[in-house]
Scaffold this motif. Structure first.
Motif, PDB file in Angstrom:
ATOM      1  N   VAL A 296       0.833  -1.196   0.000  1.00  0.00           N
ATOM      2  CA  VAL A 296       0.000   0.000   0.000  1.00  0.00           C
ATOM      3  C   VAL A 296       0.874   1.255   0.000  1.00  0.00           C
ATOM      4  O   VAL A 296       0.608   2.225  -0.718  1.00  0.00           O
ATOM      5  CB  VAL A 296      -0.956  -0.002   1.212  1.00  0.00           C
ATOM      6  CG1 VAL A 296      -1.669   1.354   1.330  1.00  0.00           C
ATOM      7  CG2 VAL A 296      -1.969  -1.128   1.076  1.00  0.00           C
ATOM      8  N   LYS A 297       1.941   1.245   0.812  1.00  0.00           N
ATOM      9  CA  LYS A 297       2.860   2.380   0.838  1.00  0.00           C
ATOM     10  C   LYS A 297       3.460   2.616  -0.549  1.00  0.00           C
ATOM     11  O   LYS A 297       3.630   3.764  -0.971  1.00  0.00           O
ATOM     12  CB  LYS A 297       3.974   2.122   1.850  1.00  0.00           C
ATOM     13  CG  LYS A 297       3.559   2.238   3.299  1.00  0.00           C
ATOM     14  CD  LYS A 297       4.755   1.995   4.216  1.00  0.00           C
ATOM     15  CE  LYS A 297       4.382   2.149   5.678  1.00  0.00           C
ATOM     16  NZ  LYS A 297       5.552   1.874   6.564  1.00  0.00           N
ATOM     17  N   GLY A 298       3.806   1.523  -1.242  1.00  0.00           N
ATOM     18  CA  GLY A 298       4.353   1.649  -2.585  1.00  0.00           C
ATOM     19  C   GLY A 298       3.373   2.295  -3.540  1.00  0.00           C
ATOM     20  O   GLY A 298       3.741   3.155  -4.352  1.00  0.00           O
ATOM     21  N   GLN A 299       2.106   1.911  -3.454  1.00  0.00           N
ATOM     22  CA  GLN A 299       1.093   2.502  -4.322  1.00  0.00           C
ATOM     23  C   GLN A 299       0.884   3.979  -4.011  1.00  0.00           C
ATOM     24  O   GLN A 299       0.774   4.811  -4.917  1.00  0.00           O
ATOM     25  CB  GLN A 299      -0.227   1.739  -4.179  1.00  0.00           C
ATOM     26  CG  GLN A 299      -0.189   0.341  -4.783  1.00  0.00           C
ATOM     27  CD  GLN A 299      -1.524  -0.373  -4.656  1.00  0.00           C
ATOM     28  OE1 GLN A 299      -2.306  -0.090  -3.754  1.00  0.00           O
ATOM     29  NE2 GLN A 299      -1.776  -1.324  -5.553  1.00  0.00           N
ATOM     30  N   PHE A 300       0.834   4.318  -2.710  1.00  0.00           N
ATOM     31  CA  PHE A 300       0.620   5.707  -2.330  1.00  0.00           C
ATOM     32  C   PHE A 300       1.808   6.594  -2.708  1.00  0.00           C
ATOM     33  O   PHE A 300       1.661   7.799  -2.900  1.00  0.00           O
ATOM     34  CB  PHE A 300       0.346   5.817  -0.833  1.00  0.00           C
ATOM     35  CG  PHE A 300      -1.095   5.581  -0.478  1.00  0.00           C
ATOM     36  CD1 PHE A 300      -2.094   6.453  -0.899  1.00  0.00           C
ATOM     37  CD2 PHE A 300      -1.468   4.476   0.269  1.00  0.00           C
ATOM     38  CE1 PHE A 300      -3.426   6.233  -0.582  1.00  0.00           C
ATOM     39  CE2 PHE A 300      -2.795   4.243   0.586  1.00  0.00           C
ATOM     40  CZ  PHE A 300      -3.779   5.121   0.162  1.00  0.00           C
ATOM     41  N   SER A 301       2.999   6.016  -2.789  1.00  0.00           N
ATOM     42  CA  SER A 301       4.170   6.813  -3.169  1.00  0.00           C
ATOM     43  C   SER A 301       4.179   7.133  -4.661  1.00  0.00           C
ATOM     44  O   SER A 301       4.922   8.014  -5.100  1.00  0.00           O
ATOM     45  CB  SER A 301       5.454   6.067  -2.798  1.00  0.00           C
ATOM     46  OG  SER A 301       5.625   4.920  -3.602  1.00  0.00           O
ATOM     47  N   GLY A 302       3.355   6.409  -5.434  1.00  0.00           N
ATOM     48  CA  GLY A 302       3.259   6.691  -6.866  1.00  0.00           C
ATOM     49  C   GLY A 302       3.799   5.606  -7.777  1.00  0.00           C
ATOM     50  O   GLY A 302       3.908   5.812  -8.985  1.00  0.00           O
ATOM     51  N   SER A 303       4.131   4.436  -7.237  1.00  0.00           N
ATOM     52  CA  SER A 303       4.658   3.364  -8.084  1.00  0.00           C
ATOM     53  C   SER A 303       3.529   2.704  -8.873  1.00  0.00           C
ATOM     54  O   SER A 303       2.365   2.721  -8.463  1.00  0.00           O
ATOM     55  CB  SER A 303       5.379   2.308  -7.239  1.00  0.00           C
ATOM     56  OG  SER A 303       4.460   1.622  -6.412  1.00  0.00           O
ATOM     57  N   ASN A 304       3.890   2.125 -10.018  1.00  0.00           N
ATOM     58  CA  ASN A 304       2.913   1.407 -10.841  1.00  0.00           C
ATOM     59  C   ASN A 304       2.794  -0.063 -10.465  1.00  0.00           C
ATOM     60  O   ASN A 304       1.755  -0.684 -10.677  1.00  0.00           O
ATOM     61  CB  ASN A 304       3.308   1.503 -12.318  1.00  0.00           C
ATOM     62  CG  ASN A 304       3.334   2.929 -12.821  1.00  0.00           C
ATOM     63  OD1 ASN A 304       4.333   3.625 -12.674  1.00  0.00           O
ATOM     64  ND2 ASN A 304       2.234   3.379 -13.403  1.00  0.00           N
ATOM     65  N   HIS A 305       3.902  -0.613  -9.942  1.00  0.00           N
ATOM     66  CA  HIS A 305       3.908  -2.044  -9.623  1.00  0.00           C
ATOM     67  C   HIS A 305       4.882  -2.287  -8.475  1.00  0.00           C
ATOM     68  O   HIS A 305       5.809  -1.495  -8.255  1.00  0.00           O
ATOM     69  CB  HIS A 305       4.303  -2.870 -10.852  1.00  0.00           C
ATOM     70  CG  HIS A 305       3.598  -4.183 -10.940  1.00  0.00           C
ATOM     71  ND1 HIS A 305       2.492  -4.395 -11.726  1.00  0.00           N
ATOM     72  CD2 HIS A 305       3.832  -5.372 -10.320  1.00  0.00           C
ATOM     73  CE1 HIS A 305       2.086  -5.638 -11.605  1.00  0.00           C
ATOM     74  NE2 HIS A 305       2.876  -6.261 -10.747  1.00  0.00           N
ATOM     75  N   TYR A 306       4.676  -3.404  -7.781  1.00  0.00           N
ATOM     76  CA  TYR A 306       5.451  -3.704  -6.578  1.00  0.00           C
ATOM     77  C   TYR A 306       5.839  -5.175  -6.626  1.00  0.00           C
ATOM     78  O   TYR A 306       4.972  -6.059  -6.636  1.00  0.00           O
ATOM     79  CB  TYR A 306       4.558  -3.418  -5.360  1.00  0.00           C
ATOM     80  CG  TYR A 306       5.257  -3.376  -4.022  1.00  0.00           C
ATOM     81  CD1 TYR A 306       5.644  -2.162  -3.470  1.00  0.00           C
ATOM     82  CD2 TYR A 306       5.514  -4.538  -3.294  1.00  0.00           C
ATOM     83  CE1 TYR A 306       6.252  -2.096  -2.218  1.00  0.00           C
ATOM     84  CE2 TYR A 306       6.125  -4.491  -2.051  1.00  0.00           C
ATOM     85  CZ  TYR A 306       6.483  -3.268  -1.515  1.00  0.00           C
ATOM     86  OH  TYR A 306       7.083  -3.211  -0.287  1.00  0.00           O
ATOM     87  N   LEU A 307       7.159  -5.467  -6.710  1.00  0.00           N
ATOM     88  CA  LEU A 307       7.640  -6.839  -6.781  1.00  0.00           C
ATOM     89  C   LEU A 307       8.535  -7.145  -5.588  1.00  0.00           C
ATOM     90  O   LEU A 307       9.283  -6.284  -5.120  1.00  0.00           O
ATOM     91  CB  LEU A 307       8.416  -7.072  -8.078  1.00  0.00           C
ATOM     92  CG  LEU A 307       7.610  -7.015  -9.379  1.00  0.00           C
ATOM     93  CD1 LEU A 307       8.544  -7.125 -10.580  1.00  0.00           C
ATOM     94  CD2 LEU A 307       6.568  -8.116  -9.426  1.00  0.00           C
ATOM     95  N   THR A 308       8.467  -8.384  -5.117  1.00  0.00           N
ATOM     96  CA  THR A 308       9.224  -8.794  -3.944  1.00  0.00           C
ATOM     97  C   THR A 308      10.496  -9.519  -4.337  1.00  0.00           C
ATOM     98  O   THR A 308      10.493 -10.365  -5.236  1.00  0.00           O
ATOM     99  CB  THR A 308       8.363  -9.718  -3.054  1.00  0.00           C
ATOM    100  OG1 THR A 308       7.128  -9.073  -2.760  1.00  0.00           O
ATOM    101  CG2 THR A 308       9.088 -10.033  -1.755  1.00  0.00           C
ATOM    102  N   LYS A 309      11.610  -9.157  -3.687  1.00  0.00           N
ATOM    103  CA  LYS A 309      12.880  -9.844  -3.896  1.00  0.00           C
ATOM    104  C   LYS A 309      12.899 -11.153  -3.112  1.00  0.00           C
ATOM    105  O   LYS A 309      12.325 -11.221  -2.016  1.00  0.00           O
ATOM    106  CB  LYS A 309      14.044  -8.966  -3.433  1.00  0.00           C
ATOM    107  CG  LYS A 309      14.216  -7.669  -4.199  1.00  0.00           C
ATOM    108  CD  LYS A 309      15.388  -6.897  -3.592  1.00  0.00           C
ATOM    109  CE  LYS A 309      15.614  -5.555  -4.254  1.00  0.00           C
ATOM    110  NZ  LYS A 309      16.730  -4.816  -3.634  1.00  0.00           N
TER     111      LYS A 309
END
Length: 377
Positions: A296-309
């Motif tokens: 959610v933090k990633g989306q609110f910061s403005g990212s389009n996608h979020y992938l886990t290492k």
């Protein structure tokens, strides 16, 4: 990409390299066998973030390089780049204080504009003389004979067999060979008149640039191996370098690590989104945190996608393909030859206003085509 010092050109190339990459590339082209080990020695004597001039100063003192050979190579490169962009319309984006302070000799002089432009005009005339056989440097040569046995020149036959595949342009082949495109073009013009070659031009898309921002050298190496075949990869290991490279390159997608030493990826993403020209830039966050709140933090910061290492390579490619078109063999670059005298004068005036100090040689820009960063369309 032009670099100006007091209104005069010191560097011209398709992109701006880091000081270390520039030195290694120049060393290889000048056939300096020990360039990488020499660079390591020079870096030990430099400041923590050395400039290109600082590195070159040490290497010339060590007699690894001579200023004359460096300047000659830059003249050749700049003439070739000016030759490519001179006929085309485009736009200039000026960035003051660019961290690339290349200059030449003990007096730190720039390249002589009159010498550069006179050579470009001579070469343009030579290109025009063979335009009936070779339409442009971007044209794609293909075999005009049913069998290479019909080519009675052994050297020509070997060259055609190895390099002419109907996919590479004349410029591509020249770059792979390390040859002057004009010299290769004259050779191809004669082969076209002999009936051995045909030329065609094919519209294409650009090879996208992906900027990866991560302070882990291992992660960067994996990304380069995974994506390097289909995209132009650029790398930064901190927020400041990332912002600098975003302004220097036409980045198509940003891969952003969340955890970094100075500014974390979430904060950097918010900063980038506040810059108008980056509001639509695709940003993919990479992080070891897999929690719902983190996403959610990633989306609110403005990212389009979020992938886990650690990121699955196939999944990464699938996500990136949603936002940018990967390079496919056989596709070619095109630009519109729309440069007019008026558009040249307008853009030149803008560039001159941005120059920190004009010179009589640089004023010649007012009477010839403007050369800036080449952008299709």
């Amino acid at each position: 990409m032009l670099v100006l010092k007091r209104g005069e050109i010191t560097f011209c190339g398709p992109q701006l390299p880091s000081p270390q990459d520039f030195v290694i590339e120049v060393g290889k082209r000048l056939r300096k066998t020990w360039i990488e080990s020499s660079l390591r020695v020079a870096l030990e004597q430099c400041s923590p973030q050395p400039s290109v001039s600082e590195i070159l100063e040490i290497l010339t003192r060590l007699r690894i390089f001579q200023w004359e050979e460096l300047e000659t190579l830059m003249y050749v490169d700049t003439i070739h780049q000016l030759e490519l962009v001179a006929p085309f319309a485009g736009s200039i984006e000026c960035e003051e204080g660019t961290p690339f302070d290349l200059s030449f000799g003990r007096n730190r002089h720039a390249l002589d504009w009159e010498r550069l432009w006179s050579q470009v005009k001579v070469r343009q005339k030579m290109w025009s003389q063979m335009s009936g056989a070779v339409p442009s440097v971007d044209a794609i040569p293909s075999l005009a004979v049913d069998s290479l046995d019909e080519v009675d020149d052994i050297a020509a036959r070997k060259h055609l067999q190895k390099w002419v595949d109907g996919k590479r342009s004349l410029l591509d082949i020249a770059e792979l060979l390390g040859d002057d495109p004009l010299i290769l073009g004259r050779k191809y013009a004669s082969w076209t008149r002999l009936g051995w070659l045909n030329f065609s031009e094919q519209a294409v898309v650009h090879t996208p640039i992906i900027l990866s921002v991560d302070d882990s050298a291992m992660v960067q190496s994996v990304l380069k191996h995974t994506l390097g075949k289909h995209y132009q990869m650029r790398f930064a290991n901190n927020a400041m370098d990332a912002l600098t490279m975003l302004n220097m390159h036409d980045v198509g997608l940003l891969l952003l690590d969340v955890t970094m030493p100075d500014i974390n990826g979430l904060e950097l993403c918010r900063v980038i989104r506040k810059i108008p020209k980056f509001k639509q830039l695709p940003i993919v966050m990479l992080t070891a945190n897999d929690g719902f709140v983190d996403k959610v933090k990633g989306q609110f910061s403005g990212s389009n996608h979020y992938l886990t290492k650690p990121v699955d390579q196939d999944r990464l490619c699938q996500v990136i393909d949603q936002y940018v078109v990967p390079f496919r063999p056989g596709l070619r670059y095109v630009s519109k030859p729309l440069m007019t005298r008026r558009s040249s004068e307008i853009l030149t005036a803008s560039l001159l206003r941005m120059a920190t100090k004009g010179s009589s040689a640089f004023q010649k820009f007012q009477h010839g085509p403007l050369v800036g960063e080449r952008k299709a369309g």
